[in-house]
Write a protein that holds these residues in place. Structure first.
Motif, PDB file in Angstrom:
ATOM      1  N   GLU A  27      81.442  26.268  51.787  1.00 34.56           N
ATOM      2  CA  GLU A  27      80.625  25.325  52.482  1.00 34.56           C
ATOM      3  C   GLU A  27      79.225  25.974  52.447  1.00 34.56           C
ATOM      4  N   GLN A  28      79.162  27.387  52.507  1.00 31.01           N
ATOM      5  CA  GLN A  28      77.897  28.231  51.979  1.00 31.01           C
ATOM      6  C   GLN A  28      77.167  27.980  50.885  1.00 31.01           C
ATOM      7  N   ASP A  31      76.015  24.349  50.472  1.00 29.31           N
ATOM      8  CA  ASP A  31      74.574  24.118  51.171  1.00 29.31           C
ATOM      9  C   ASP A  31      73.617  24.626  50.419  1.00 29.31           C
ATOM     10  N   TYR A  32      73.855  25.840  49.751  1.00 32.29           N
ATOM     11  CA  TYR A  32      73.056  26.536  48.789  1.00 32.29           C
ATOM     12  C   TYR A  32      72.491  25.704  47.808  1.00 32.29           C
ATOM     13  N   HIS A  34      72.768  22.604  47.555  1.00 35.95           N
ATOM     14  CA  HIS A  34      72.000  21.387  47.837  1.00 35.95           C
ATOM     15  C   HIS A  34      70.938  21.736  48.248  1.00 35.95           C
ATOM     16  N   ASN A  35      70.420  22.807  48.664  1.00 34.82           N
ATOM     17  CA  ASN A  35      69.064  23.117  49.185  1.00 34.82           C
ATOM     18  C   ASN A  35      68.225  23.450  47.831  1.00 34.82           C
ATOM     19  N   ASP A  46      67.807  17.143  50.850  1.00 27.65           N
ATOM     20  CA  ASP A  46      68.597  17.469  49.770  1.00 27.65           C
ATOM     21  C   ASP A  46      69.190  16.118  49.420  1.00 27.65           C
ATOM     22  N   ALA A  54      74.709  16.084  47.618  1.00 33.12           N
ATOM     23  CA  ALA A  54      74.465  15.996  49.043  1.00 33.12           C
ATOM     24  C   ALA A  54      74.281  14.581  49.342  1.00 33.12           C
TER      25      ALA A  54
END
Length: 69
Positions: A27-28, A31-32, A34-35, A46, A54
């Motif tokens: 998940e991390q 998220d990274y 997508h950001n 995102d 995303a």
């Protein structure tokens, strides 16, 4: 990411693959990734980036087929 023998493989720094064993780590990484367009200033959110999964996580159809379980 590819599932292999109970672990997930993700691309690490310098193109090396690394085994990640937990959902929190995966998940991390997602998220990274997508950001990145947000940090680069291409979009404000995102899910606005057309080529990002995303969009699928936000309930918007993206360009790539993503299965979220």
């Amino acid at each position: 990411m590819f599932k292999k023998a109970g672990a997930y493989l993700a691309c690490g720094s310098q193109g090396r693959s690394l085994a990640t064993a937990g959902a929190a780590v995966i998940e991390q990484k997602i998220d990274y990734t997508h950001n990145n367009p947000v940090v680069a200033g291409f979009v404000e959110n995102d899910y606005e980036y057309l080529h990002s999964s995303a969009r699928d996580y936000a309930g918007i159809k993206g360009l790539v087929k993503v299965i979220i379980t």
